[in-house]
Design a protein around this motif. Structure first.
Motif, PDB file in Angstrom:
ATOM      1  N   ASP A 115       0.694  -1.214  -0.023  1.00 20.35           N
ATOM      2  CA  ASP A 115       0.121  -0.126  -0.046  1.00 20.35           C
ATOM      3  C   ASP A 115       0.875   0.990  -0.087  1.00 20.35           C
ATOM      4  O   ASP A 115       2.181   1.140   0.035  1.00 20.35           O
ATOM      5  CB  ASP A 115      -0.849  -0.105   0.986  1.00 20.35           C
ATOM      6  CG  ASP A 115      -0.255  -0.139   2.437  1.00 20.35           C
ATOM      7  OD1 ASP A 115       0.868   0.283   2.586  1.00 20.35           O
ATOM      8  OD2 ASP A 115      -1.168  -0.517   3.421  1.00 20.35           O
ATOM      9  N   SER A 116       0.425   2.304  -0.352  1.00 22.98           N
ATOM     10  CA  SER A 116       0.946   3.425  -0.313  1.00 22.98           C
ATOM     11  C   SER A 116       0.315   4.824  -0.019  1.00 22.98           C
ATOM     12  O   SER A 116      -1.096   4.737  -0.439  1.00 22.98           O
ATOM     13  CB  SER A 116       1.504   3.729  -1.794  1.00 22.98           C
ATOM     14  OG  SER A 116       2.172   5.036  -1.796  1.00 22.98           O
ATOM     15  N   LEU A 117       0.564   5.800   0.581  1.00 19.92           N
ATOM     16  CA  LEU A 117       0.096   7.104   0.848  1.00 19.92           C
ATOM     17  C   LEU A 117      -0.105   8.065  -0.693  1.00 19.92           C
ATOM     18  O   LEU A 117      -1.103   8.833  -0.690  1.00 19.92           O
ATOM     19  CB  LEU A 117       0.461   7.923   1.779  1.00 19.92           C
ATOM     20  CG  LEU A 117       0.492   7.418   3.035  1.00 19.92           C
ATOM     21  CD1 LEU A 117       1.099   8.268   4.170  1.00 19.92           C
ATOM     22  CD2 LEU A 117      -1.041   7.075   3.863  1.00 19.92           C
ATOM     23  N   ALA A 118       0.260   7.340  -1.585  1.00 24.11           N
ATOM     24  CA  ALA A 118       0.452   8.227  -2.928  1.00 24.11           C
ATOM     25  C   ALA A 118      -0.612   7.555  -3.800  1.00 24.11           C
ATOM     26  O   ALA A 118      -0.715   8.249  -4.718  1.00 24.11           O
ATOM     27  CB  ALA A 118       1.791   7.914  -3.568  1.00 24.11           C
ATOM     28  N   PHE A 119      -1.051   6.441  -3.672  1.00 18.36           N
ATOM     29  CA  PHE A 119      -1.926   5.741  -4.428  1.00 18.36           C
ATOM     30  C   PHE A 119      -3.323   5.115  -3.822  1.00 18.36           C
ATOM     31  O   PHE A 119      -3.021   4.482  -2.675  1.00 18.36           O
ATOM     32  CB  PHE A 119      -1.313   4.630  -5.207  1.00 18.36           C
ATOM     33  CG  PHE A 119      -0.063   5.102  -6.062  1.00 18.36           C
ATOM     34  CD1 PHE A 119      -0.181   5.451  -7.414  1.00 18.36           C
ATOM     35  CD2 PHE A 119       1.267   5.004  -5.280  1.00 18.36           C
ATOM     36  CE1 PHE A 119       0.869   5.925  -8.087  1.00 18.36           C
ATOM     37  CE2 PHE A 119       2.464   5.442  -6.210  1.00 18.36           C
ATOM     38  CZ  PHE A 119       2.205   5.662  -7.420  1.00 18.36           C
ATOM     39  N   GLU A 170       8.755  13.390 -12.755  1.00 16.34           N
ATOM     40  CA  GLU A 170      10.036  12.678 -12.844  1.00 16.34           C
ATOM     41  C   GLU A 170      10.989  12.923 -11.550  1.00 16.34           C
ATOM     42  O   GLU A 170      11.144  13.977 -11.247  1.00 16.34           O
ATOM     43  CB  GLU A 170      10.779  12.647 -14.063  1.00 16.34           C
ATOM     44  CG  GLU A 170      12.155  12.011 -13.998  1.00 16.34           C
ATOM     45  CD  GLU A 170      12.624  12.133 -15.509  1.00 16.34           C
ATOM     46  OE1 GLU A 170      13.586  11.330 -15.648  1.00 16.34           O
ATOM     47  OE2 GLU A 170      12.487  12.965 -16.396  1.00 16.34           O
ATOM     48  N   GLY A 171      11.687  11.973 -10.855  1.00 17.68           N
ATOM     49  CA  GLY A 171      12.381  12.402  -9.608  1.00 17.68           C
ATOM     50  C   GLY A 171      11.769  12.503  -8.430  1.00 17.68           C
ATOM     51  O   GLY A 171      12.499  12.187  -7.262  1.00 17.68           O
ATOM     52  N   GLU A 172      10.531  12.355  -8.588  1.00 12.73           N
ATOM     53  CA  GLU A 172       9.705  12.599  -7.117  1.00 12.73           C
ATOM     54  C   GLU A 172       9.801  10.981  -6.366  1.00 12.73           C
ATOM     55  O   GLU A 172      10.422   9.932  -7.097  1.00 12.73           O
ATOM     56  CB  GLU A 172       8.162  12.623  -7.366  1.00 12.73           C
ATOM     57  CG  GLU A 172       7.838  13.973  -7.492  1.00 12.73           C
ATOM     58  CD  GLU A 172       6.577  14.447  -7.391  1.00 12.73           C
ATOM     59  OE1 GLU A 172       6.132  14.590  -6.160  1.00 12.73           O
ATOM     60  OE2 GLU A 172       5.966  14.665  -8.485  1.00 12.73           O
ATOM     61  N   LYS A 173       9.601  10.800  -4.908  1.00 16.43           N
ATOM     62  CA  LYS A 173       9.953   9.528  -4.273  1.00 16.43           C
ATOM     63  C   LYS A 173       8.930   8.956  -3.571  1.00 16.43           C
ATOM     64  O   LYS A 173       9.184   9.178  -2.464  1.00 16.43           O
ATOM     65  CB  LYS A 173      11.265   9.635  -3.759  1.00 16.43           C
ATOM     66  CG  LYS A 173      12.638  10.027  -4.617  1.00 16.43           C
ATOM     67  CD  LYS A 173      13.841  10.073  -3.823  1.00 16.43           C
ATOM     68  CE  LYS A 173      15.021  10.129  -4.925  1.00 16.43           C
ATOM     69  NZ  LYS A 173      16.252  10.204  -4.393  1.00 16.43           N
ATOM     70  N   PRO A 174       7.780   8.618  -4.267  1.00 23.82           N
ATOM     71  CA  PRO A 174       6.967   8.050  -3.295  1.00 23.82           C
ATOM     72  C   PRO A 174       7.148   6.709  -2.313  1.00 23.82           C
ATOM     73  O   PRO A 174       7.996   6.064  -2.858  1.00 23.82           O
ATOM     74  CB  PRO A 174       5.639   7.658  -4.108  1.00 23.82           C
ATOM     75  CG  PRO A 174       6.536   7.525  -5.760  1.00 23.82           C
ATOM     76  CD  PRO A 174       7.615   8.214  -5.589  1.00 23.82           C
ATOM     77  N   VAL A 175       6.535   6.534  -1.292  1.00 24.85           N
ATOM     78  CA  VAL A 175       6.931   5.414  -0.519  1.00 24.85           C
ATOM     79  C   VAL A 175       5.794   4.290  -0.658  1.00 24.85           C
ATOM     80  O   VAL A 175       4.740   4.643  -0.512  1.00 24.85           O
ATOM     81  CB  VAL A 175       7.063   5.637   1.053  1.00 24.85           C
ATOM     82  CG1 VAL A 175       7.204   4.541   1.828  1.00 24.85           C
ATOM     83  CG2 VAL A 175       8.302   6.731   1.306  1.00 24.85           C
ATOM     84  N   ILE A 176       6.309   3.172  -0.993  1.00 23.31           N
ATOM     85  CA  ILE A 176       5.246   1.847  -1.318  1.00 23.31           C
ATOM     86  C   ILE A 176       5.743   0.860  -0.122  1.00 23.31           C
ATOM     87  O   ILE A 176       6.918   0.668  -0.067  1.00 23.31           O
ATOM     88  CB  ILE A 176       5.271   1.372  -2.712  1.00 23.31           C
ATOM     89  CG1 ILE A 176       5.140   2.225  -3.578  1.00 23.31           C
ATOM     90  CG2 ILE A 176       4.595   0.072  -2.520  1.00 23.31           C
ATOM     91  CD1 ILE A 176       5.267   2.099  -5.127  1.00 23.31           C
ATOM     92  N   THR A 177       4.924   0.598   0.646  1.00 17.59           N
ATOM     93  CA  THR A 177       5.052  -0.382   1.776  1.00 17.59           C
ATOM     94  C   THR A 177       4.519  -1.617   1.422  1.00 17.59           C
ATOM     95  O   THR A 177       3.485  -2.105   1.184  1.00 17.59           O
ATOM     96  CB  THR A 177       4.424   0.073   3.104  1.00 17.59           C
ATOM     97  OG1 THR A 177       4.903   1.531   3.509  1.00 17.59           O
ATOM     98  CG2 THR A 177       4.639  -0.856   4.042  1.00 17.59           C
ATOM     99  N   LEU A 178       5.753  -2.741   1.406  1.00 19.67           N
ATOM    100  CA  LEU A 178       5.301  -4.029   1.158  1.00 19.67           C
ATOM    101  C   LEU A 178       4.812  -4.678   2.331  1.00 19.67           C
ATOM    102  O   LEU A 178       5.472  -4.320   3.447  1.00 19.67           O
ATOM    103  CB  LEU A 178       6.731  -4.692   0.606  1.00 19.67           C
ATOM    104  CG  LEU A 178       7.472  -4.196  -0.505  1.00 19.67           C
ATOM    105  CD1 LEU A 178       8.606  -4.873  -0.886  1.00 19.67           C
ATOM    106  CD2 LEU A 178       6.332  -3.911  -1.721  1.00 19.67           C
TER     107      LEU A 178
END
Length: 147
Positions: free
Chosen positions: A65-69, A120-128
Motif C-alpha cells: 500500500d501507499s499514501l501516494a496511491f 520525474e524524480g519524485e520519491k513515493p513510498v510504497i510499503t510491502l
C-alpha cells in the motif's frame, strides 16, 4: 560438576530466544525501486524493483500500500497464445538467498489512482506487506525509463 552442566544448559536456553529474534528481524532488501512515469496523465502506473531475501527462512510478499496511491497490488504479465495478459498475484514467495524481479513485462506493482500527479524524480513510498504481518516501507523513484 552438576553446577557447570546447569549453567551450560541455562545459557543454551537463554540463547534460543535470541536466535529466534534475529531470524524474525531479518527483512528482504529492495534495490533499484522505481515507478514508470507514463507519457500522459493516467489513472494507473507500474512499480518495479529487485527484492532480495538475505534471510535464512523464506519470506512472502502478500500485498502493498501507499499514501501516494488509492490502491497497490501485485500483478504479473504473461503471454498466452500470443496475447499479453495481466493478472493479480496473491503472494510472492522468495526463498532464502534468492531474489524476485519486478520488471516491465513480468511481475510488477500495479499502482492505481495516484492522489496527485507525479513528476520525474519524485520519491513515493510504497510499503510491502509480508505474510508474517511485518511491513517494509520502500522509497521508489519516478522515472521515464528503466535504470
Amino acid at each position: 560438576m552438576n553446577r557447570r552442566i546447569e549453567t551450560t544448559c541455562l545459557l543454551a536456553l537463554l540463547m534460543v530466544p535470541l536466535a529466534s529474534a534475529s531470524a524474525a528481524e531479518c527483512l528482504p532488501e529492495v534495490r533499484d525501486a522505481w515507478v514508470r512515469l507514463p507519457p500522459a496523465a493516467m489513472p494507473m502506473m507500474a512499480g518495479f524493483a529487485r527484492i532480495e531475501n538475505p534471510c535464512d527462512t523464506p519470506v512472502t510478499v502478500v500485498g502493498a500500500d501507499s499514501l501516494a496511491f488509492a490502491d497497490v497490488s501485485l500483478h504479473e504479465t504473461r503471454e498466452e497464445n500470443g496475447v499479453s495478459r495481466m493478472r493479480e498475484v496473491d503472494a510472492l514467495p522468495i526463498a532464502p538467498g534468492k531474489a524476485a524481479e519486478l520488471k516491465p513485462g513480468g511481475l510488477h506493482l500495479m499502482l492505481h489512482g495516484p492522489y496527485q500527479p507525479l513528476a520525474e524524480g519524485e520519491k513515493p513510498v510504497i510499503t510491502l506487506k509480508l505474510a508474517d504481518g511485518r511491513t517494509l516501507p520502500v522509497v521508489f523513484e519516478v522515472r521515464k525509463t528503466a535504470p
